[in-house]
Design an enzyme around this catalytic site. Structure first.
Site, mmCIF file in Angstrom:
data_model
loop_
_atom_site.group_PDB
_atom_site.id
_atom_site.type_symbol
_atom_site.label_atom_id
_atom_site.label_comp_id
_atom_site.label_asym_id
_atom_site.label_seq_id
_atom_site.Cartn_x
_atom_site.Cartn_y
_atom_site.Cartn_z
ATOM 1 N N LYS A 130 -9.900 13.514 -29.774
ATOM 2 C CA LYS A 130 -8.522 13.993 -29.775
ATOM 3 C C LYS A 130 -8.484 15.503 -29.559
ATOM 4 O O LYS A 130 -9.124 16.253 -30.292
ATOM 5 C CB LYS A 130 -7.851 13.631 -31.094
ATOM 6 C CG LYS A 130 -7.856 12.120 -31.372
ATOM 7 C CD LYS A 130 -7.376 11.783 -32.767
ATOM 8 C CE LYS A 130 -8.321 12.282 -33.843
ATOM 9 N NZ LYS A 130 -7.985 11.781 -35.194
ATOM 10 N N THR A 182 3.457 16.714 -38.221
ATOM 11 C CA THR A 182 2.235 16.137 -37.642
ATOM 12 C C THR A 182 1.312 15.543 -38.700
ATOM 13 O O THR A 182 0.182 15.170 -38.388
ATOM 14 C CB THR A 182 1.469 17.216 -36.860
ATOM 15 O OG1 THR A 182 1.173 18.311 -37.753
ATOM 16 C CG2 THR A 182 2.290 17.745 -35.690
ATOM 17 N N GLY A 225 -0.618 13.115 -40.773
ATOM 18 C CA GLY A 225 -0.993 11.715 -40.619
ATOM 19 C C GLY A 225 -1.143 11.238 -39.192
ATOM 20 O O GLY A 225 -1.305 10.038 -38.966
ATOM 21 N N THR A 226 -1.128 12.150 -38.228
ATOM 22 C CA THR A 226 -1.259 11.703 -36.841
ATOM 23 C C THR A 226 -2.608 11.028 -36.586
ATOM 24 O O THR A 226 -2.681 10.028 -35.872
ATOM 25 C CB THR A 226 -1.084 12.885 -35.866
ATOM 26 O OG1 THR A 226 -1.903 13.980 -36.299
ATOM 27 C CG2 THR A 226 0.357 13.327 -35.787
ATOM 28 N N GLY A 227 -3.673 11.574 -37.177
ATOM 29 C CA GLY A 227 -4.994 10.983 -36.973
ATOM 30 C C GLY A 227 -5.118 9.607 -37.595
ATOM 31 O O GLY A 227 -5.639 8.669 -36.963
ATOM 32 N N CYS A 228 -4.651 9.466 -38.822
ATOM 33 C CA CYS A 228 -4.665 8.162 -39.490
ATOM 34 C C CYS A 228 -3.846 7.150 -38.702
ATOM 35 O O CYS A 228 -4.252 6.001 -38.502
ATOM 36 C CB CYS A 228 -4.083 8.273 -40.903
ATOM 37 S SG CYS A 228 -4.876 9.489 -41.967
#
Length: 271
Positions: free
Chosen positions: A175, A207, A209-212
């Site tokens: 990412k 933004t 929690g975008t990765g989770c």
């Protein structure tokens, strides 16, 4: 196909990331989410104030109970905190769910900077968890920690993705959100080649929690029988839509609008 996803990750009391984001994302995409909670956190949009780990044997019991009854079509791992937790999760997945595809999000640091993985656990994560995964989803700081490389441009991302593949990882969704510029680039790297996905950057403080969310959406796609690339395209589109639908909560890094619905015909345009 509904798709059953077993998520092994930490709880976010603020509801924007961790287990809470995982459940919301999987449910929004039509999947079924079960969980094995690895840690409790006391946090909000301003940061993490405390972490309480769950005993490894109880993590293992959660995994066994879900798999022996409900089953799973994919796994997703998030915050695993330390080497003992990583070993417990890996051992349980190997024993009770062999052959089920795993999406591993190598969570190391919270959005506000609080460490979520012990320094001593990076070697265990690299040696035990990452080779088990069908795909890993590091951000750039995580990729730098895993490879020892400096990443300041897309070409550096390609080198880091290749380095991870060279260590036995089967696929990498790297990412690129931490790079500067109006265009955000993510890379999907497999032994067959590397594909870039570009989209206009969304300027927003919401933004958290975008990765989770991305990793769980990806795991949901795999659980529903989607090919890896198709699952990546839908997961990226869902995260973008959820960012644009953010409810504006909190004073810091706010949560996404996980309940957003997407027009399937627009998924390719959003990718």
């Amino acid at each position: 196909m509904q798709g059953r996803v077993l998520v092994c990750a930490g709880s976010d009391s603020g509801g924007g990331a961790g287990i809470q984001a995982d459940i919301k994302a999987i449910s929004a995409l039509g999947g079924y989410a079960a969980t094995a909670v690895t840690a409790l956190t006391a946090q909000n949009t301003l940061g993490v104030q405390g972490v309480l780990g769950v005993a490894p044997e109880f993590i293992r019991l959660q995994i066994r109970m879900v798999l022996e009854d409900i089953g799973a079509d994919s796994f997703k791992t998030g915050m695993l905190a330390d080497s003992t937790t990583i070993e417990a999760v890996c051992g349980a997945l190997e024993e009770f769910g062999p052959g089920i595809p795993l999406v591993a999000d190598p969570v190391m640091v919270a959005k506000g900077g609080h460490p979520l993985l012990a320094a001593e656990a990076v070697a265990t994560l690299t040696a035990r968890l990452l080779p088990m995964a069908a795909v890993i989803t590091p951000n750039l700081p995580e990729a730098e920690a895993l490879t020892g490389l400096s990443i300041t441009a897309v070409d550096d991302m390609r080198r880091a993705a290749d380095a991870l593949l060279g260590r036995g990882v089967r696929a990498v969704l790297l990412k690129g959100g931490h790079l500067e510029g109006p265009v955000l680039t993510d890379l999907l790297a497999t032994p067959e080649g590397t594909e870039s996905f570009e989209s206009a950057r969304i300027e927003s403080r919401h933004t958290h929690g975008t990765g989770c969310t991305l990793a769980s959406a990806l795991a949901c796609g795999l659980a529903q029988g989607m090919a890896l690339r198709d699952a990546v395209v839908r997961a990226r589109a869902y995260v973008r839509a959820a960012m644009l639908a953010a409810p504006g909560l909190g004073q810091g890094h706010g949560p996404l609008g996980h309940g957003v619905t997407m027009d399937p015909a627009r998924v390719g345009q959003l990718s």
